[in-house]
Each structure stands twice: as C-alpha cells, then as structure tokens.
Design a protein around this motif. Structure first.
Motif, PDB file in Angstrom:
ATOM      1  N   ILE A 117       0.834  -1.219   0.000  1.00 40.63           N
ATOM      2  CA  ILE A 117       0.000   0.000   0.000  1.00 40.63           C
ATOM      3  C   ILE A 117       0.866   1.265   0.000  1.00 40.63           C
ATOM      4  O   ILE A 117       0.697   2.119  -0.878  1.00 40.63           O
ATOM      5  CB  ILE A 117      -1.027  -0.025   1.153  1.00 40.63           C
ATOM      6  N   PRO A 118       1.801   1.427   0.966  1.00 37.90           N
ATOM      7  CA  PRO A 118       2.634   2.637   0.886  1.00 37.90           C
ATOM      8  C   PRO A 118       3.525   2.650  -0.356  1.00 37.90           C
ATOM      9  O   PRO A 118       3.788   3.716  -0.917  1.00 37.90           O
ATOM     10  CB  PRO A 118       3.464   2.618   2.174  1.00 37.90           C
ATOM     11  N   TYR A 121       1.274   3.809  -3.229  1.00 32.60           N
ATOM     12  CA  TYR A 121       1.028   5.243  -3.063  1.00 32.60           C
ATOM     13  C   TYR A 121       2.273   6.039  -3.449  1.00 32.60           C
ATOM     14  O   TYR A 121       2.195   7.032  -4.173  1.00 32.60           O
ATOM     15  CB  TYR A 121       0.608   5.576  -1.627  1.00 32.60           C
ATOM     16  N   TRP A 124       2.792   6.118  -7.142  1.00 34.09           N
ATOM     17  CA  TRP A 124       1.766   6.939  -7.797  1.00 34.09           C
ATOM     18  C   TRP A 124       2.028   8.429  -7.553  1.00 34.09           C
ATOM     19  O   TRP A 124       2.001   9.232  -8.479  1.00 34.09           O
ATOM     20  CB  TRP A 124       0.385   6.535  -7.288  1.00 34.09           C
ATOM     21  N   ALA A 125       2.293   8.790  -6.294  1.00 36.35           N
ATOM     22  CA  ALA A 125       2.460  10.194  -5.912  1.00 36.35           C
ATOM     23  C   ALA A 125       3.906  10.680  -6.049  1.00 36.35           C
ATOM     24  O   ALA A 125       4.183  11.843  -5.766  1.00 36.35           O
ATOM     25  CB  ALA A 125       1.993  10.392  -4.471  1.00 36.35           C
TER      26      ALA A 125
END
Length: 162
Positions: A117-118, A121, A124-125
């Motif tokens: 998950i991190p 993220y 993506w970010a």
C-alpha cells in the motif's frame, strides 16, 4: 481459489520448475525484483513511456527465473530450504503443516501484502519515502516469510525422518 495457488498456477510451476527454483541462484536473483520494479515504475519521470521496457524485462525475468538455473546439487542451504518450505506451505490443505508455522506464515504474508500500500502510493504520488518504506517493508516481511519457510522445511524433514 486461494491467492497463493493462483500465483503458483500463473507462474506455471511444475515439479521440475520447483526443483530448478530451489537453486540458491534462482532465489537470490529474485530478491531485488521488487526494488527494481519500483525503480522501473519510478523511471517514468525520466524516460516516460520507455519505462515499459525495463518493466517488461523484469516481468519476463520474474517468469523465467525459476527455470533459469539447474536443480541444485545440494538442498542443505537456507535458500533451497526456503523454496522447499514454500512448497509445503502451498500444499498445506492436502498435507497439513504445524499450526505455529501456518499462523506465522499467514501473518508475514499479510504484512508483506499490506506493505504494498505505501509502495503503490509512493510510486503513484512520486513520494520517495513512501516508496522506499513500502518496498523495504515488503521485502523484509517476504524474507522473514522465507526464513519461516526454511524452518518449516527443516521441521517437515524431521517429521518425515530425513
């Protein structure tokens, strides 16, 4: 169908492939794949759509890797035991394994999965800290899982008198 079985099927892991995958070279050359995949995805910032080339090569290597090396001469090393233990883990519905190994392996698999998950993220970010933390946590939990699988293989060999 269980996720682990689906992944095994998608990798087309026959008995011969598992024997080859037990080669320590196969094991250790798979360890950096997540970090390299992360770098390939991140490279979209620098090389745009060309990032698909290293990404495709890494996916191809992930599929080829278990077949790339010969079966090991000996299975008494940690990496080979980790692969043998993973086979026991995958067959746990038909050949039960000790409960303490099953609980620990499930927890470690879950933690490794949650670590994505991190990582996702961060990729993506374009957050380097989230990307790094996610990749390192996922890798750490996966290697801890592998250590548990090596322990499982040793325990199962003891049970079978080998």
């Amino acid at each position: 169908m269980r996720l682990d079985k689906a992944i095994e099927r998608s990798m087309m892991m026959s008995d011969a492939t598992w024997a080859r995958h037990a080669n320590p070279w196969s094991f250790w050359t798979r360890v950096p794949i997540l970090a390299l995949l992360s770098l390939a995805i991140w490279s979209r910032v620098w090389i745009g759509w060309w990032c698909l080339a290293p990404l495709g090569l890494l996916v191809l290597w992930t599929i080829i890797n278990p077949r790339a090396y010969p079966p090991p001469v000996r299975l008494d090393n940690w990496a080979s035991k980790a692969v043998l233990g993973e086979r026991y883990w995958l067959a746990r519905k038909t050949s039960p394994i000790p409960a303490h190994h099953a609980k620990a392996a499930m927890a470690l698999s879950s933690l490794s999965g949650l670590s994505i998950i991190p990582l996702a993220y961060g990729l993506w970010a374009l957050d380097p800290w989230a990307s790094f933390a996610g990749a390192m946590l996922a890798s750490m939990f996966k290697l801890w899982f592998c250590d548990r699988m090596a322990w499982l293989a040793a325990d199962m060999a003891d049970q079978r008198g080998r």
